[in-house]
Design an enzyme around this catalytic site. Structure first.
Site, PDB file in Angstrom:
ATOM      1  N   SER A 141       0.763  -1.126  -0.076  1.00  0.00           N
ATOM      2  CA  SER A 141       0.111   0.111   0.152  1.00  0.00           C
ATOM      3  C   SER A 141       0.876   1.109   0.153  1.00  0.00           C
ATOM      4  O   SER A 141       1.897   1.344   0.851  1.00  0.00           O
ATOM      5  CB  SER A 141      -1.016   0.010   1.040  1.00  0.00           C
ATOM      6  OG  SER A 141      -1.753   1.451   1.312  1.00  0.00           O
ATOM      7  N   LYS A 167      -1.304  -1.093  -4.485  1.00  0.00           N
ATOM      8  CA  LYS A 167      -2.412  -0.138  -4.234  1.00  0.00           C
ATOM      9  C   LYS A 167      -1.863   1.243  -3.972  1.00  0.00           C
ATOM     10  O   LYS A 167      -0.677   1.391  -2.936  1.00  0.00           O
ATOM     11  CB  LYS A 167      -2.866  -0.769  -2.849  1.00  0.00           C
ATOM     12  CG  LYS A 167      -3.695   0.094  -2.145  1.00  0.00           C
ATOM     13  CD  LYS A 167      -4.484  -0.654  -0.802  1.00  0.00           C
ATOM     14  CE  LYS A 167      -4.753  -0.109   0.283  1.00  0.00           C
ATOM     15  NZ  LYS A 167      -5.346  -0.838   1.546  1.00  0.00           N
ATOM     16  N   LYS A 169      -3.214   5.021  -2.676  1.00  0.00           N
ATOM     17  CA  LYS A 169      -3.869   5.964  -2.058  1.00  0.00           C
ATOM     18  C   LYS A 169      -4.434   7.152  -2.972  1.00  0.00           C
ATOM     19  O   LYS A 169      -3.422   7.710  -3.366  1.00  0.00           O
ATOM     20  CB  LYS A 169      -3.247   6.455  -0.665  1.00  0.00           C
ATOM     21  CG  LYS A 169      -2.899   5.561   0.404  1.00  0.00           C
ATOM     22  CD  LYS A 169      -4.202   4.860   0.983  1.00  0.00           C
ATOM     23  CE  LYS A 169      -3.854   3.880   2.272  1.00  0.00           C
ATOM     24  NZ  LYS A 169      -5.186   3.210   2.613  1.00  0.00           N
ATOM     25  N   ASP A 194      -7.146   2.894  -3.295  1.00  0.00           N
ATOM     26  CA  ASP A 194      -7.757   3.131  -2.124  1.00  0.00           C
ATOM     27  C   ASP A 194      -7.914   4.441  -1.898  1.00  0.00           C
ATOM     28  O   ASP A 194      -7.191   5.359  -1.510  1.00  0.00           O
ATOM     29  CB  ASP A 194      -7.057   2.486  -0.779  1.00  0.00           C
ATOM     30  CG  ASP A 194      -7.692   2.272   0.464  1.00  0.00           C
ATOM     31  OD1 ASP A 194      -8.977   2.993   0.490  1.00  0.00           O
ATOM     32  OD2 ASP A 194      -7.027   1.710   1.540  1.00  0.00           O
ATOM     33  N   GLU A 219     -11.026   0.525  -3.332  1.00  0.00           N
ATOM     34  CA  GLU A 219     -11.282   0.327  -2.078  1.00  0.00           C
ATOM     35  C   GLU A 219     -11.819   1.496  -1.458  1.00  0.00           C
ATOM     36  O   GLU A 219     -11.288   2.661  -1.639  1.00  0.00           O
ATOM     37  CB  GLU A 219      -9.961   0.148  -1.340  1.00  0.00           C
ATOM     38  CG  GLU A 219     -10.110  -0.570   0.146  1.00  0.00           C
ATOM     39  CD  GLU A 219      -8.841  -0.860   0.649  1.00  0.00           C
ATOM     40  OE1 GLU A 219      -7.939  -1.077  -0.286  1.00  0.00           O
ATOM     41  OE2 GLU A 219      -8.803  -0.864   1.744  1.00  0.00           O
ATOM     42  N   ASP A 244     -13.713  -1.592   3.086  1.00  0.00           N
ATOM     43  CA  ASP A 244     -12.819  -1.583   4.162  1.00  0.00           C
ATOM     44  C   ASP A 244     -13.535  -1.291   5.351  1.00  0.00           C
ATOM     45  O   ASP A 244     -14.154  -1.831   6.249  1.00  0.00           O
ATOM     46  CB  ASP A 244     -11.587  -0.928   3.872  1.00  0.00           C
ATOM     47  CG  ASP A 244     -10.565  -0.855   4.826  1.00  0.00           C
ATOM     48  OD1 ASP A 244     -10.892  -1.145   5.943  1.00  0.00           O
ATOM     49  OD2 ASP A 244      -9.553  -0.371   4.594  1.00  0.00           O
ATOM     50  N   LYS A 268      -9.721  -6.917   7.762  1.00  0.00           N
ATOM     51  CA  LYS A 268      -8.525  -6.475   9.011  1.00  0.00           C
ATOM     52  C   LYS A 268      -9.295  -7.176  10.300  1.00  0.00           C
ATOM     53  O   LYS A 268     -10.321  -6.866  10.669  1.00  0.00           O
ATOM     54  CB  LYS A 268      -8.640  -5.192   9.004  1.00  0.00           C
ATOM     55  CG  LYS A 268      -7.984  -4.452   7.973  1.00  0.00           C
ATOM     56  CD  LYS A 268      -7.912  -2.657   8.018  1.00  0.00           C
ATOM     57  CE  LYS A 268      -7.368  -2.213   6.959  1.00  0.00           C
ATOM     58  NZ  LYS A 268      -7.290  -0.681   6.701  1.00  0.00           N
ATOM     59  N   GLY A 296      -4.266  -4.041   6.093  1.00  0.00           N
ATOM     60  CA  GLY A 296      -3.161  -3.782   7.031  1.00  0.00           C
ATOM     61  C   GLY A 296      -3.421  -2.544   7.623  1.00  0.00           C
ATOM     62  O   GLY A 296      -4.158  -1.677   7.446  1.00  0.00           O
TER      63      GLY A 296
HETATM   64  O1  OSB Z   1      -7.189   1.775   4.473  1.00  0.00           O
HETATM   65  O2  OSB Z   1      -5.978   0.128   4.365  1.00  0.00           O
HETATM   66  C1  OSB Z   1      -6.258   1.206   4.817  1.00  0.00           C
HETATM   67  C2  OSB Z   1      -3.069   2.594   6.602  1.00  0.00           C
HETATM   68  C3  OSB Z   1      -3.330   3.239   7.767  1.00  0.00           C
HETATM   69  C4  OSB Z   1      -4.939   3.430   7.705  1.00  0.00           C
HETATM   70  C5  OSB Z   1      -5.808   2.607   6.739  1.00  0.00           C
HETATM   71  C6  OSB Z   1      -5.239   1.763   5.630  1.00  0.00           C
HETATM   72  C7  OSB Z   1      -3.743   1.707   5.535  1.00  0.00           C
HETATM   73  C8  OSB Z   1      -3.236   1.111   4.450  1.00  0.00           C
HETATM   74  C9  OSB Z   1      -1.663   0.519   4.969  1.00  0.00           C
HETATM   75  O3  OSB Z   1      -3.515   1.157   3.241  1.00  0.00           O
HETATM   76  C10 OSB Z   1      -1.773  -0.878   5.130  1.00  0.00           C
HETATM   77  C11 OSB Z   1      -0.648  -1.441   5.753  1.00  0.00           C
HETATM   78  O4  OSB Z   1       0.508  -1.402   5.022  1.00  0.00           O
HETATM   79  O5  OSB Z   1      -0.469  -1.881   6.842  1.00  0.00           O
HETATM   80 MG    MG Z   2      -8.102   0.896   3.153  1.00  0.00          MG
END
Ligand code: OSB
Ligand code: MG
Length: 379
Positions: A141, A167, A169, A194, A219, A244, A268, A296
């Protein structure tokens, strides 16, 4: 005792602060440190289990925080956990059901019970869960980057490291154009976005345009607590929606799938209240042909190890966000650290979570510690 039940005799909450190697930016804010609890529990025979709390310092992603996790664990959940013997970890979520939500607090303790249970059976956690995979495929991510050029460079680095799925953001103003550049440079990678709830149905035009980019999924484009508008959106776009933030339980998952709010679910463990609930969602999705993958929460090693174990279940058919320890930390709190090679993690075969807790590293990052025994609970 004639049956195989056990009692939690001691709970230690290690309060941890770990600085991320590099800040991580989402549509709702930037993370540069992770504060959390390592939960250490001990049974009457001295077997130890570890869990990790997932909530962040601020209630951006969900309403829980490090402080609410502490409050709920100390005042409500730890007394319930220590109240009577446990026969199987599946009982823990049932025992906690009188407490509304606070899923990340529940999950931190339940995860420690699963580890302890597996260690008592001298068996790896993944086997206790019914997992079969010897190795799992993982993606990465990537936080919001300042420019498309920088994003392409970051993606290139992770492609070269072998991660199986990228992925990215996104947020309004940092979406279509940036992803288009990534797609232009890497026509064949598994790519997804995401949004962390940054859009509304008013943004339908830009969300439709993303269909051009052959994304694996988008996402959580819409509100963190929505499943109605997501269903409307899914009927108008080709890109599969993955939920999510909207999914906190088996019931949420069932309703979202029935409504057509998503085609994929990010599980999660913390967000849904533990491994038992994660398995229920997994099993439902397997029955209904809905792919799942493991999300994560920027976990340290213990939470990461739980994610690895869960991902061995068969319906985790898409690479998750469980990257290697070194993506996040100078030094992780487990030994060995989680290592990703060619986008693959080898699942450890040792009892419980399968990684040793590195006590030296634990102490290095620990800022406070609270111990609960039956005696001080009654006092
Ligand atoms: O939306 O999955 C998410 C990190 C912090 C808060 C929300 C998210 C995330 C990530 C990173 O996408 C996930 C990771 O690398 O642990
Ligand atoms: Mg997410």
């Amino acid at each position: 005792m004639s049956d195989k039940s056990f009692s939690v005799r001691k709970v230690t909450l290690h309060r941890m602060v770990m600085r991320l190697k590099s800040p991580f930016t989402t549509s709702f804010g930037t993370f540069d440190v992770k504060e959390f609890f390592v939960v250490e529990i001990e049974d009457e025979t001295g077997v130890i289990g570890f869990g990790e709390s997932a909530a962040f310092s601020s209630p951006w992603y969900s309403e829980e925080t490090v402080e609410t996790n502490k409050h709920i664990m100390e005042q409500f959940l730890i007394p319930l956990l220590m109240e009577s013997p446990i026969h199987h970890p599946d009982e823990v979520s049932q025992r906690f059901s009188s407490i509304r939500r606070n899923n990340m607090a529940k999950s931190a303790l339940e995860g420690a019970v699963w580890d302890l249970f597996a260690k008592r059976n001298d068996s790896p956690l993944y086997k206790e869960l019914g997992g079969k995979k010897k190795q799992i495929e993982v993606g990465i991510s990537i936080g919001v980057q300042p420019t498309a050029k920088q994003l392409v460079k970051v993606v290139e680095g992770f492609v070269n490291e072998g991660y199986k799925r990228m992925k990215v953001k996104i947020k309004p103003g940092a979406d279509y154009e940036m992803l288009k550049e990534v797609r232009r440079h890497f026509p064949n990678i598994l790519l997804m976005a995401d949004a962390n709830s940054a859009y509304t149905l008013d943004d339908i035009d830009i969300l439709k345009k993303l269909d051009e980019l052959d994304l694996m999924m988008i996402e959580q484009p819409l509100a963190h607590d929505d499943i109605i508008d997501h269903a409307k959106l899914q009927s108008q776009i080709v890109t599969p929606i993955c939920l999510d933030e909207s999914i906190h339980s088996f019931e949420d998952a069932r309703k979202a799938v029935e409504l057509g709010s998503c085609k994929i679910i990010n599980i999660k463990i913390g967000r849904v209240g533990g491994i038992t609930e994660s398995k229920k969602i997994h099993d439902y999705c397997a029955e209904h042909g809905v792919p799942v993958w493991c999300g994560g929460m920027l976990e340290a090693g213990i939470g990461r190890a739980h994610n690895v174990a869960l991902t061995t279940l068969p319906q985790f058919v898409m690479p998750g966000d469980t990257a290697g320890s070194s993506r996040y930390w100078e030094q992780d709190i487990i030994d060995p650290e989680v290592i990703v090679e060619n986008g693959v993690i080898q699942v450890p075969n040792k009892p419980g979570i399968g990684y040793e807790v590195n006590r030296q590293a634990l102490e290095k990052y620990r800022v406070d510690q609270t111990v609960f025994t039956n005696e001080n609970l009654l006092a």
